[in-house]
Design a protein around this motif. Structure first.
Motif, PDB file in Angstrom:
ATOM      1  N   GLY A  39     -36.245  47.342  26.680  1.00 45.68           N
ATOM      2  CA  GLY A  39     -37.092  46.966  25.567  1.00 45.68           C
ATOM      3  C   GLY A  39     -36.351  46.877  24.252  1.00 45.68           C
ATOM      4  N   LYS A  40     -35.320  47.716  24.068  1.00 41.25           N
ATOM      5  CA  LYS A  40     -34.587  47.723  22.799  1.00 41.25           C
ATOM      6  C   LYS A  40     -33.384  46.780  22.825  1.00 41.25           C
ATOM      7  N   ASP A  41     -33.172  46.085  23.928  1.00 43.50           N
ATOM      8  CA  ASP A  41     -32.013  45.203  24.040  1.00 43.50           C
ATOM      9  C   ASP A  41     -32.284  43.899  23.291  1.00 43.50           C
ATOM     10  N   THR A  42     -31.633  43.747  22.158  1.00 47.86           N
ATOM     11  CA  THR A  42     -31.807  42.535  21.350  1.00 47.86           C
ATOM     12  C   THR A  42     -30.517  41.745  21.250  1.00 47.86           C
ATOM     13  N   SER A  43     -29.580  41.991  22.163  1.00 51.34           N
ATOM     14  CA  SER A  43     -28.303  41.290  22.116  1.00 51.34           C
ATOM     15  C   SER A  43     -28.509  39.800  22.368  1.00 51.34           C
ATOM     16  N   PRO A  44     -27.720  38.949  21.711  1.00 47.36           N
ATOM     17  CA  PRO A  44     -27.890  37.502  21.894  1.00 47.36           C
ATOM     18  C   PRO A  44     -27.442  37.066  23.277  1.00 47.36           C
ATOM     19  N   ASP A  45     -27.883  35.881  23.683  1.00 48.63           N
ATOM     20  CA  ASP A  45     -27.448  35.336  24.967  1.00 48.63           C
ATOM     21  C   ASP A  45     -25.945  35.151  24.973  1.00 48.63           C
ATOM     22  N   GLU A  46     -25.362  35.262  26.145  1.00 45.16           N
ATOM     23  CA  GLU A  46     -23.912  35.167  26.254  1.00 45.16           C
ATOM     24  C   GLU A  46     -23.420  33.763  25.941  1.00 45.16           C
ATOM     25  N   VAL A  47     -22.132  33.673  25.657  1.00 47.39           N
ATOM     26  CA  VAL A  47     -21.502  32.391  25.376  1.00 47.39           C
ATOM     27  C   VAL A  47     -21.017  31.802  26.692  1.00 47.39           C
ATOM     28  N   SER A  48     -21.491  30.610  27.032  1.00 46.07           N
ATOM     29  CA  SER A  48     -21.145  30.003  28.312  1.00 46.07           C
ATOM     30  C   SER A  48     -19.938  29.086  28.217  1.00 46.07           C
ATOM     31  N   TYR A  58     -14.787  41.527  21.746  1.00 44.68           N
ATOM     32  CA  TYR A  58     -16.054  41.234  22.431  1.00 44.68           C
ATOM     33  C   TYR A  58     -15.769  41.153  23.932  1.00 44.68           C
ATOM     34  N   PHE A  59     -15.664  42.315  24.571  1.00 42.84           N
ATOM     35  CA  PHE A  59     -15.312  42.378  25.987  1.00 42.84           C
ATOM     36  C   PHE A  59     -16.354  41.678  26.859  1.00 42.84           C
ATOM     37  N   TYR A  60     -17.633  41.856  26.527  1.00 41.63           N
ATOM     38  CA  TYR A  60     -18.698  41.320  27.367  1.00 41.63           C
ATOM     39  C   TYR A  60     -18.988  39.846  27.082  1.00 41.63           C
ATOM     40  N   LEU A  61     -18.328  39.272  26.086  1.00 42.98           N
ATOM     41  CA  LEU A  61     -18.415  37.838  25.838  1.00 42.98           C
ATOM     42  C   LEU A  61     -17.147  37.110  26.261  1.00 42.98           C
ATOM     43  N   GLY A  62     -16.030  37.847  26.383  1.00 41.79           N
ATOM     44  CA  GLY A  62     -14.812  37.253  26.911  1.00 41.79           C
ATOM     45  C   GLY A  62     -13.785  36.823  25.886  1.00 41.79           C
ATOM     46  N   PHE A  63     -13.910  37.288  24.641  1.00 42.62           N
ATOM     47  CA  PHE A  63     -12.904  36.882  23.657  1.00 42.62           C
ATOM     48  C   PHE A  63     -12.754  37.942  22.575  1.00 42.62           C
ATOM     49  N   ASP A  64     -11.650  37.814  21.820  1.00 42.87           N
ATOM     50  CA  ASP A  64     -11.364  38.656  20.668  1.00 42.87           C
ATOM     51  C   ASP A  64     -11.186  37.760  19.451  1.00 42.87           C
ATOM     52  N   VAL A  65     -11.518  38.282  18.275  1.00 38.68           N
ATOM     53  CA  VAL A  65     -11.372  37.531  17.030  1.00 38.68           C
ATOM     54  C   VAL A  65     -10.532  38.353  16.062  1.00 38.68           C
ATOM     55  N   LEU A  66      -9.459  37.746  15.555  1.00 37.64           N
ATOM     56  CA  LEU A  66      -8.624  38.407  14.569  1.00 37.64           C
ATOM     57  C   LEU A  66      -9.223  38.200  13.182  1.00 37.64           C
ATOM     58  N   ILE A  67      -9.437  39.307  12.482  1.00 38.39           N
ATOM     59  CA  ILE A  67      -9.949  39.283  11.119  1.00 38.39           C
ATOM     60  C   ILE A  67      -8.802  39.602  10.177  1.00 38.39           C
ATOM     61  N   LEU A 127     -14.131  25.786  16.379  1.00 36.24           N
ATOM     62  CA  LEU A 127     -14.562  26.148  17.718  1.00 36.24           C
ATOM     63  C   LEU A 127     -16.083  26.127  17.772  1.00 36.24           C
ATOM     64  N   GLN A 128     -16.632  25.451  18.773  1.00 31.15           N
ATOM     65  CA  GLN A 128     -18.083  25.380  18.969  1.00 31.15           C
ATOM     66  C   GLN A 128     -18.441  26.232  20.175  1.00 31.15           C
ATOM     67  N   LEU A 129     -19.298  27.233  19.974  1.00 29.73           N
ATOM     68  CA  LEU A 129     -19.674  28.175  21.019  1.00 29.73           C
ATOM     69  C   LEU A 129     -21.092  27.873  21.475  1.00 29.73           C
ATOM     70  N   PHE A 130     -21.243  27.620  22.774  1.00 32.93           N
ATOM     71  CA  PHE A 130     -22.534  27.251  23.339  1.00 32.93           C
ATOM     72  C   PHE A 130     -23.183  28.469  24.003  1.00 32.93           C
ATOM     73  N   ARG A 131     -24.486  28.597  23.771  1.00 32.55           N
ATOM     74  CA  ARG A 131     -25.254  29.673  24.380  1.00 32.55           C
ATOM     75  C   ARG A 131     -25.694  29.276  25.787  1.00 32.55           C
ATOM     76  N   LYS A 132     -25.653  30.238  26.690  1.00 33.22           N
ATOM     77  CA  LYS A 132     -26.147  30.005  28.040  1.00 33.22           C
ATOM     78  C   LYS A 132     -27.669  29.971  28.024  1.00 33.22           C
ATOM     79  N   TRP A 133     -28.256  29.091  28.860  1.00 35.29           N
ATOM     80  CA  TRP A 133     -29.699  28.955  29.046  1.00 35.29           C
ATOM     81  C   TRP A 133     -30.427  28.381  27.822  1.00 35.29           C
ATOM     82  N   THR A 134     -29.682  27.908  26.839  1.00 35.77           N
ATOM     83  CA  THR A 134     -30.310  27.282  25.674  1.00 35.77           C
ATOM     84  C   THR A 134     -29.509  26.036  25.301  1.00 35.77           C
ATOM     85  N   ASN A 135     -30.040  25.261  24.372  1.00 37.12           N
ATOM     86  CA  ASN A 135     -29.308  24.109  23.838  1.00 37.12           C
ATOM     87  C   ASN A 135     -28.641  24.450  22.514  1.00 37.12           C
ATOM     88  N   ASN A 136     -28.595  25.735  22.206  1.00 37.68           N
ATOM     89  CA  ASN A 136     -28.079  26.170  20.916  1.00 37.68           C
ATOM     90  C   ASN A 136     -26.574  26.372  20.957  1.00 37.68           C
TER      91      ASN A 136
END
Length: 512
Positions: free
Chosen positions: A211-220, A334-343, A230-239
């Motif tokens: 119920g408390k899981d509000t994480s966004p859909d994964e990047v497909s 972001y281990f569960y999305l499959g990438f890292d971002v250098l800041i 870089l354009q990141l597409f959401r799984k199960w959506t057109n977003n």
């Protein structure tokens, strides 16, 4: 001795917490967290083609076997191969729980115990009547199929007759050799689409939904457009949403992706000489030679992994760090999305080749960096999670494609499932305009060989690749002999660095 694996059967969706559509990374991470319950994990894959052929994960102590597709690494098939090593039950709505096989807590099963459920029990009590099944003469097997579930019975060719019904064919005491959980109305229909069907999100599976899981859909898919876009597409959506290197801020990343799983800040100085040269080149302005020099581009996987397999930060700590607006260079993992971002602070981004197609939908950043010390996303490392590679199972597999190399023809794609030999040929053709000759192109684009396992070489540097040996960590591969291919080769092109395994597949690509 491992505890009995007890799981509720959800036909067509799941067996306990093993949900069809779950990623290989998620399943392995869950299983490895309970070593007493799942003492042995067997990972089987095709060494020459680990990103296209199915990956098989076996739990021999629990009598379970799972099959994942190669490109997406999603769970497509769950098999029960030994009914005595687990307790499977069905719980229909408004009805009492039904056991597939009555469990026993004794180390030695009673004399009247059976190695599996009988045909009569399945057909009469557990699932009920169904249509006639399918006979496979080559394997001498009869498949009794229900929506989302199938049972396999051994049957000699002489015993089978197409004129007989299922009850006449199978004796009441016949015991299946295995059970399969799949997505589809029947096993016959499911076989043709099993490896390519788009499965529903695991988040929609009510028994496991939080119920408390509000994480966004994964990047497909991550589409690389060149010029740091870089354009990141959401799984199960057109977003989709965009990461604009040297423009996208940490706040924008968190708003789109949620807090990172970890923030990594280690600074390793062993590749400092490359940083100095890259910095001096940037200050002077990029030229053709600056863009094509591969050894200037090799420090791209900086600090891309935490110093140990079990990182210390939790959600609260991560959020506190973000709220405090941390200063200094760091990686958002972001281990569960499959990438890292250098800041880090902004730098120069190589533009796309002149032949590259410009996407008209590319958004303009909401605001531009007005100061040189503003922290922005400057590099993104996309991880392939290739079975057999040294960092296997650190990240979920991230699929990507290079838009300016791909066309509408699928056979001409340049993506995460393309062998690097083909990718390299496309890249050289796209960037040939910056080289005076083919000989110089080959000289500048030669690979740099690295070994992650050496403790005192740049190959083990967390600045470059991330190493477990420095923190006493262990290789995250599954089972002995897994994840031991620590030697890779880096190939640099403008805005891209590929880490390539010995078998020719890309383990990771860095976009900068």
């Amino acid at each position: 001795m491992s505890s009995l694996f007890s799981a509720q059967l959800h036909p067509g969706r799941a067996l306990g917490f093993l949900v069809l559509g779950a990623s290989l990374h998620d399943v392995l991470t869950r299983l490895k967290a309970e070593p007493q319950r799942f003492p042995k994990l067997d990972l089987m894959y095709t060494p020459t083609d680990p990103v296209k052929q199915p990956v098989i994960l076996g739990l021999p102590a629990n009598g379970i076997r799972m099959r994942f597709d190669g490109p997406e690494q999603r769970l497509r098939l769950i098999e029960v191969t030994d009914f005595t090593k687990n307790h499977i039950f069905l719980k229909p709505a408004n009805d009492k729980e039904r056991d597939l096989v009555r469990p026993t807590t004794e180390d030695v099963p009673p004399a009247d115990a059976t190695p599996g459920p009988t045909f009569r029990h399945i057909y009469q009590r557990f699932l009920g009547p169904t249509y006639d099944g399918e006979y496979l003469p080559s394997a001498e097997m009869y498949v009794l199929s229900y929506p989302g579930v199938a049972f396999t019975f051994a049957m000699k060719k002489k015993e089978y007759s197409p004129s007989k019904d299922v009850v006449s064919l199978l004796h009441s005491t016949a015991i299946p050799t295995s059970m399969a959980v799949f997505s589809g109305d029947s096993w016959v229909k499911a076989r043709g689409t099993m490896w390519t069907e788009t499965l529903p999100s695991v988040k929609t599976f009510a028994p496991l939904a939080k119920g408390k899981d509000t994480s966004p859909d994964e990047v497909s898919l991550v589409r690389i457009h060149g010029g740091g876009k870089l354009q990141l597409f959401r799984k199960w959506t057109n977003n989709s949403f965009w990461i604009m290197l040297n423009e996208t801020t940490p706040q924008q990343l968190v708003a789109e992706l949620g807090p990172p799983d970890a923030i990594y800040r280690k600074s390793d100085q062993r590749m400092y000489i490359h940083k100095l040269r890259a910095t001096s080149n940037t200050m002077a302005g990029p030229s053709g030679n600056d863009l094509k020099r591969p050894d200037d581009l090799t420090d791209t996987d900086q600090s891309s992994h935490p110093a140990s397999d079990e990182y210390d930060s939790n959600d609260e700590a991560v959020e506190d760090d973000i709220a405090a607006n941390i200063s200094g260079e760091c990686f958002y993992n972001y281990f569960y999305l499959g990438f890292d971002v250098l800041i880090s602070t902004p730098n120069t981004t190589p533009g796309p080749p002149p032949s590259g197609e410009v996407n008209p939908d590319t958004p303009k950043p909401p605001f531009s960096s007005t100061t040189a010390d503003r922290l922005v996303a400057t590099k993104v490392i996309l991880h392939g999670n290739v079975p057999g590679s040294y960092p296997f199972n650190r990240h979920r597999r991230c699929r990507w494609e290079i838009s300016y190399l791909s066309s509408s023809n699928d056979s001409d794609a340049a993506n995460s499932e393309t062998p690097f030999t083909e990718m390299e040929e496309k890249l050289r053709k796209a960037w040939q305009f910056i080289y005076p000759s083919e000989a110089e192109a080959q000289q500048k684009q030669r690979g740099m060989v690295l070994n992650r396992g050496w403790g005192d070489s740049p190959g083990s540097s967390c600045e470059l690749l991330g190493g477990w040996e420095e923190s006493g960590g262990t290789n995250p591969g599954v089972g002995k002999g897994r994840g031991e291919d620590s030697t890779t080769t880096l190939y640099g092109f403008p805005g891209l660095v590929f880490e390539v395994l010995k078998n020719g597949w890309v383990s990771a690509v860095t976009v900068f």
